[in-house]
Scaffold this motif. Structure first.
Motif, PDB file in Angstrom:
ATOM      1  N   MET A  35       0.822  -1.202   0.000  1.00 33.97           N
ATOM      2  CA  MET A  35       0.000   0.000   0.000  1.00 33.97           C
ATOM      3  C   MET A  35       0.862   1.260   0.000  1.00 33.97           C
ATOM      4  N   GLN A  36       1.927   1.231   0.784  1.00 33.72           N
ATOM      5  CA  GLN A  36       2.811   2.397   0.842  1.00 33.72           C
ATOM      6  C   GLN A  36       3.558   2.594  -0.471  1.00 33.72           C
ATOM      7  N   ARG A  37       4.001   1.502  -1.049  1.00 29.22           N
ATOM      8  CA  ARG A  37       4.785   1.585  -2.284  1.00 29.22           C
ATOM      9  C   ARG A  37       3.968   2.195  -3.421  1.00 29.22           C
ATOM     10  N   PHE A  38       2.699   1.813  -3.526  1.00 33.80           N
ATOM     11  CA  PHE A  38       1.861   2.288  -4.630  1.00 33.80           C
ATOM     12  C   PHE A  38       0.901   3.394  -4.194  1.00 33.80           C
ATOM     13  N   HIS A  39       1.125   3.923  -2.999  1.00 35.52           N
ATOM     14  CA  HIS A  39       0.356   5.065  -2.489  1.00 35.52           C
ATOM     15  C   HIS A  39      -1.152   4.763  -2.469  1.00 35.52           C
ATOM     16  N   VAL A  40      -1.476   3.577  -1.959  1.00 31.55           N
ATOM     17  CA  VAL A  40      -2.880   3.175  -1.827  1.00 31.55           C
ATOM     18  C   VAL A  40      -3.342   3.532  -0.413  1.00 31.55           C
ATOM     19  N   ALA A  41      -4.279   4.434  -0.311  1.00 30.68           N
ATOM     20  CA  ALA A  41      -4.730   4.912   1.002  1.00 30.68           C
ATOM     21  C   ALA A  41      -5.595   3.890   1.713  1.00 30.68           C
ATOM     22  N   THR A  42      -6.491   3.240   0.963  1.00 30.27           N
ATOM     23  CA  THR A  42      -7.414   2.262   1.537  1.00 30.27           C
ATOM     24  C   THR A  42      -7.502   1.058   0.611  1.00 30.27           C
ATOM     25  N   ALA A  43      -7.507  -0.141   1.197  1.00 28.36           N
ATOM     26  CA  ALA A  43      -7.543  -1.357   0.386  1.00 28.36           C
ATOM     27  C   ALA A  43      -8.578  -2.332   0.929  1.00 28.36           C
ATOM     28  N   TYR A  44      -9.101  -3.157   0.021  1.00 26.80           N
ATOM     29  CA  TYR A  44      -9.987  -4.242   0.417  1.00 26.80           C
ATOM     30  C   TYR A  44      -9.194  -5.540   0.358  1.00 26.80           C
ATOM     31  N   PHE A  45      -9.272  -6.337   1.428  1.00 23.90           N
ATOM     32  CA  PHE A  45      -8.590  -7.625   1.477  1.00 23.90           C
ATOM     33  C   PHE A  45      -9.626  -8.737   1.465  1.00 23.90           C
ATOM     34  N   SER A  46      -9.352  -9.787   0.690  1.00 20.10           N
ATOM     35  CA  SER A  46     -10.281 -10.908   0.620  1.00 20.10           C
ATOM     36  C   SER A  46      -9.524 -12.225   0.574  1.00 20.10           C
ATOM     37  N   ASP A  47     -10.012 -13.215   1.322  1.00 20.71           N
ATOM     38  CA  ASP A  47      -9.507 -14.577   1.172  1.00 20.71           C
ATOM     39  C   ASP A  47      -9.921 -15.114  -0.190  1.00 20.71           C
ATOM     40  N   GLY A  48      -9.203 -16.107  -0.686  1.00 14.72           N
ATOM     41  CA  GLY A  48      -9.502 -16.678  -1.995  1.00 14.72           C
ATOM     42  C   GLY A  48     -10.826 -17.403  -2.061  1.00 14.72           C
ATOM     43  N   ASP A  49     -11.383 -17.798  -0.911  1.00 16.72           N
ATOM     44  CA  ASP A  49     -12.663 -18.508  -0.904  1.00 16.72           C
ATOM     45  C   ASP A  49     -13.810 -17.584  -0.506  1.00 16.72           C
TER      46      ASP A  49
END
Length: 278
Positions: A1-15
Motif C-alpha cells: 500500500m505504501q509503495r503504490f500510495h494506496v490509502a485504503t484497500a480491500y482484502f479478501s480470502d480466496g474462498d
C-alpha cells in the motif's frame, strides 16, 4: 500500500468472492480505519475476529502489524496473554486470535453490544444472549495485558448491517429464513446475493457484499459463481478467454446438475441439512 500510495484497500480470502464494488462500499465506512468481522464469542476464551473480507487504511495495517510484533516480542508481559489462548485451544493461536486482541485493545468506544447481530442471525437466534457473551469476552480480554495501539483509530464490525448490506463472515446461506443468489430475480438491480429474515413479523431482505465458502464448501464455490456469470452476466463476448471461461462454467454446471441438482442444492454445514433454494 505504501509503495503504490494506496490509502485504503480491500482484502479478501480466496474462498470469499466479492459481489459489491468495494470503492462504493467504502463510502459507507469512511469513519472507519478498518472494517473487520467480529463473530459471536461462545466463551470468553474464543477470541475470533476475522479479516477474510475487510477494509483497511494504511494506518490500521501498520497498527495491527506493530501490535502483532510487540505481542510476540515481550516474553514476560504481552506474550503471556497470547499464551492463555495457546494453553486453552486445540487450534492454538492464529491470525484471528491476534485480531480479536487488537480489536479489544482499541477500547470501548469501538464496541457496540446492543443489537449487535440484529439482521444476521439464524431464525430463533438469541440476540441478547449473543451480546451478553460478546461483552463478557470483551471485558475479560480487556483485563489482560495488551500491546499498545494507536488510540485515534476506529475499528468497525462488518457483520453489523449498513444500508441493507452486510459482510459475510461464514456461509451466508446459514442465516435468516432463506437465502438466494438472486438468479431468478430478473427485476432486482443489485448483483449481490441476499438473505431473507423476519423482523417484527415482516419478511425483510439483507444483501451480502461477499460469501465466505469456508472449509469443504469450497466445492460449491465454482458452481455458484458459474451460474452467476452465465445467468446474471452472460459471457457473450467473442474474446477467446471469455469463451473458454464460458465453456468451463457450462461443464461445471452440467456436472452438478447431472447429480440431480436442479433449483435447489444442499449447502450442508456442520451436520445441518438446510436446503438452499436459488
Amino acid at each position: 500500500m505504501q509503495r503504490f500510495h494506496v490509502a485504503t484497500a480491500y482484502f479478501s480470502d480466496g474462498d470469499s468472492p466479492v459481489f459489491s464494488n468495494m470503492t462504493e462500499v467504502y463510502q459507507s465506512y469512511r469513519e472507519c480505519s478498518s472494517v473487520i468481522n467480529i463473530e459471536p464469542q461462545p466463551s470468553k476464551f474464543h477470541w475470533v475476529a476475522a479479516g477474510e473480507a475487510s477494509l483497511w487504511r494504511q494506518s490500521a495495517v501498520n497498527d495491527f502489524c506493530k501490535f502483532i510484533f510487540v505481542s510476540y516480542s515481550n516474553r514476560n508481559y504481552f506474550l503471556q496473554t497470547v499464551k492463555i489462548k495457546f494453553d486453552r485451544s486445540m487450534s492454538s493461536v492464529v491470525d484471528m486470535s491476534l485480531m480479536w486482541l487488537w480489536w479489544t485493545a482499541h477500547g470501548e468506544r469501538n464496541q457496540t453490544f446492543e443489537n449487535y447481530f440484529q439482521h444476521y442471525l439464524d431464525e430463533g437466534g438469541n440476540i441478547k444472549g449473543y451480546n451478553i457473551k460478546l461483552k463478557a469476552a470483551f471485558d475479560f480480554t480487556k483485563s489482560l495485558p495488551l500491546a499498545p495501539v494507536l488510540r485515534n483509530l476506529t475499528i468497525c464490525n462488518g457483520m453489523i448491517a449498513r444500508n441493507g448490506y452486510v459482510f459475510d463472515h461464514l456461509h451466508a446461506w446459514q442465516h435468516g429464513k432463506a437465502f438466494s443468489l438472486g438468479l431468478k430475480d430478473n427485476t432486482n438491480e443489485s448483483t449481490s446475493p441476499f438473505v431473507s429474515y423476519l423482523s417484527n413479523g415482516r419478511m425483510e431482505t439483507l444483501y451480502v457484499h461477499n460469501i465466505h465458502y469456508q472449509g469443504d464448501l469450497k466445492k460449491v464455490l465454482l458452481y455458484d459463481l458459474c451460474r452467476l456469470l452465465l445467468i446474471k452476466s452472460p459471457l457473450q463476448s467473442s474474446n477467446s478467454s471469455r469463451m473458454e471461461l464460458k465453456s468451463v462454467c457450462s461443464q461445471i454446471i452440467f456436472d452438478w446438475q447431472k447429480r440431480g441438482v436442479q433449483s435447489c442444492i444442499d449447502h450442508a454445514v456442520a451436520g445441518s441439512n438446510k436446503i438452499v433454494c436459488f
